[in-house]
Design an enzyme around this catalytic site. Structure first.
Site, PDB file in Angstrom:
ATOM      1  N   GLY A 277       0.698   6.036   0.267  1.00 29.03           N
ATOM      2  CA  GLY A 277      -0.674   5.810  -0.147  1.00 29.03           C
ATOM      3  C   GLY A 277      -1.563   6.880   0.464  1.00 29.03           C
ATOM      4  CB  CYS A 345     -27.788  -6.234  10.110  1.00 28.65           C
ATOM      5  SG  CYS A 345     -29.497  -5.970   9.879  1.00 28.65           S
TER       6      CYS A 345
HETATM    7  C1  LIG Z   1       4.214  -2.513   2.008  1.00 36.40           C
HETATM    8  C2  LIG Z   1       3.373  -1.294   2.074  1.00 36.40           C
HETATM    9  N1  LIG Z   1       3.763  -0.197   1.418  1.00 36.40           N
HETATM   10  C3  LIG Z   1       3.037   0.940   1.429  1.00 36.40           C
HETATM   11  C4  LIG Z   1       1.857   1.022   2.139  1.00 36.40           C
HETATM   12  C5  LIG Z   1       1.095   2.311   2.117  1.00 36.40           C
HETATM   13  O1  LIG Z   1       1.027   2.859   3.365  1.00 36.40           O
HETATM   14  P1  LIG Z   1       0.385   4.304   3.591  1.00 36.40           P
HETATM   15  O2  LIG Z   1      -0.933   4.324   2.934  1.00 36.40           O
HETATM   16  O3  LIG Z   1       0.300   4.386   5.066  1.00 36.40           O
HETATM   17  O4  LIG Z   1       1.344   5.310   3.017  1.00 36.40           O
HETATM   18  C6  LIG Z   1       1.413  -0.088   2.861  1.00 36.40           C
HETATM   19  C7  LIG Z   1       0.199  -0.002   3.695  1.00 36.40           C
HETATM   20  O5  LIG Z   1       0.158  -0.340   4.823  1.00 36.40           O
HETATM   21  C8  LIG Z   1       2.187  -1.286   2.821  1.00 36.40           C
HETATM   22  O6  LIG Z   1       1.792  -2.380   3.471  1.00 36.40           O
END
Ligand SMILES: Cc1ncc(COP(=O)(O)O)c(C=O)c1O
Length: 415
Positions: A277, A345
């Site tokens: 991600g 706030c």
């Molecule tokens: C199950 C799972 N897959 C993928 C991700 C994506 O992680 P990242 O954005 O660190 O690559 C997350 C995020 O924590 C996740 O919980």
């Protein structure tokens, strides 16, 4: 040639040669601006690092599921990791077939599972024995076979912030290896379940190779054990978690990361799924805000109050996260200490602590960097603040991909 991502022209910060001040003048602030070229480059860097080893990138929608970005990732050939049935829905609307989706998430409601099972997803990544039973019940009722992956908690310290570490047994995620073994053994005699993979995800913003390598090794060992017992899998899901550099310090490169994963699992001969991600979209976004007030804080420091705060970008308030901040226009003023705060706030509404910046004035634009992941996706309406506008710059053109929310939009839900 257009420069990819964000860079400084002689006079100001630009995104792929488009001045951020021009976009802000047209759209207003606070405003997210994304670079399409950066997303493409980062997706490809990860994808190409596999060097022919069978794999699939399932982009983690939780990082940012703004529709145009999801569509861009589909054009690049990505698959997705959805963390709720609503992310599944968005992915479907963006054109992803169910076979290109894994459904992860620590708590999937009965309603979510009832919607997910008939879709025929690539896998539902199962977090507990109870969840597996619920999936089985639904699949049996529909006389279907649900494809499942078991999320195993390897009890590995990801070394990232405790709030985004998920791989220790004290964390709520996955099942311990012994429970996973029992579940996997049981699936053979459960006709409405098909075990397709095992899954680990040990945390996010991981900046050293050891935990990522350790998790892959752990999964490979478990896969070998299953293979010896005659249980074959379709692939290994190694989760996401690759960190990015928020402060300019060195982080693991996509090549090093992928090489380590492939190295650990090659002997299983199983294809690899990863769920990146942040590493794809994080550096592809900036949040542009306007200085709306300056107040004296101490002898040598001021508060710069921005129109962008924890409602637009929650990470600093939530995890004490660091994001580089700089004025959009080339500045010549004498540097000063600033506490960069939002308008909300809450005392915790600070987006940057003790920053040395050229003297700021009301009306100046500032850019908060590396907010493409877990930025807009975590925005809220606290203080009735509207969700910010979002702009995508691609091929030298910019366009609004999400208009700024209005109070009418908010009140449309209310009676
Ligand atoms: C199950 C799972 N897959 C993928 C991700 C994506 O992680 P990242 O954005 O660190 O690559 C997350 C995020 O924590 C996740 O919980």
């Amino acid at each position: 040639m257009t420069r990819a991502g964000f860079s400084r022209s002689r006079t100001e910060l630009v995104c792929e040669d488009v001045p951020l001040s021009a976009i802000a003048a047209a759209v207003g602030t606070p405003l997210y601006v994304y670079s399409g070229a950066t997303i493409r480059a980062r997706y490809r860097a990860l994808d190409e690092a596999f060097d022919g080893y069978p794999h699939r990138l399932h982009y983690a929608l939780k990082a940012n599921s703004t529709f145009a970005l999801v569509q861009l990732l589909r054009q690049l050939g990505s698959a997705v990791d959805a963390n709720s049935i609503w992310e599944v829905d968005v992915a479907q609307r963006a054109g992803f077939p169910p076979a290109d989706m894994v459904f992860t998430g620590v708590g999937k409601s009965m309603q979510e599972l009832a919607q997910a099972v008939p879709l025929g997803l690539r896998a539902i990544n199962v977090e507990s024995p109870g969840e597996l039973e619920r999936i089985e019940t639904i699949a049996a009722r529909l006389d279907r076979v649900a494809r499942v992956a078991i999320r195993v908690n390897p009890d590995i310290d990801a070394g990232s912030h405790p709030h985004i570490s998920t791989g220790l047994k004290i964390n709520k995620f996955g099942v311990p290896a012994d429970v996973a073994r029992e579940l996997m053994a049981s699936i053979g005699s459960r006709p409405h379940l098909k075990l397709v993979a095992i899954h680990v995800h040990v945390g996010s913003q991981i900046t050293s190779l050891a935990p990522l390598r350790g998790a892959a090794a752990f999964l490979a060992e478990l896969a070998a054990e299953l293979d010896a017992r005659g249980l074959s899998l379709e692939y290994l899901d190694l989760g996401g978690g690759l960190g990015i550099s928020y402060d300019g310090s060195d982080v693991v490169s996509p090549r090093e990361y992928v090489a380590a994963l492939v190295d650990e699992v090659r002997s299983t001969r199983l294809p690899i799924v990863i769920e990146p991600g942040r590493s794809i979209v994080g550096p592809a976004g900036v949040l542009v805000g306007t200085v709306i007030d300056i107040k004296r804080r101490a002898e040598n420091s001021d508060f710069a109050v921005l129109d962008a705060g924890m409602t637009e970008l929650m990470r600093p308030a939530l995890y004490g996260a660091f994001h580089r901040i700089e004025p959009v226009k080339a500045a010549t003023g004498v540097p000063r200490h600033y506490e960069m705060v939002g308008p909300v706030c809450e005392t915790t509404d600070v987006v940057g602590r003790d920053r040395m910046l050229p003297t700021l004035a009301v009306g100046d634009l500032v850019a908060i960097h590396d907010v493409g992941a877990y930025g807009a996706a975590m925005a809220s309406n606290y203080n009735r603040r509207p969700l910010p506008a979002e702009v995508l710059v691609d091929d030298g053109q910019w366009r609004i991909i999400k208009r700024r929310q209005t109070v009418d939009d908010q009140l449309a839900l209310e009676r």
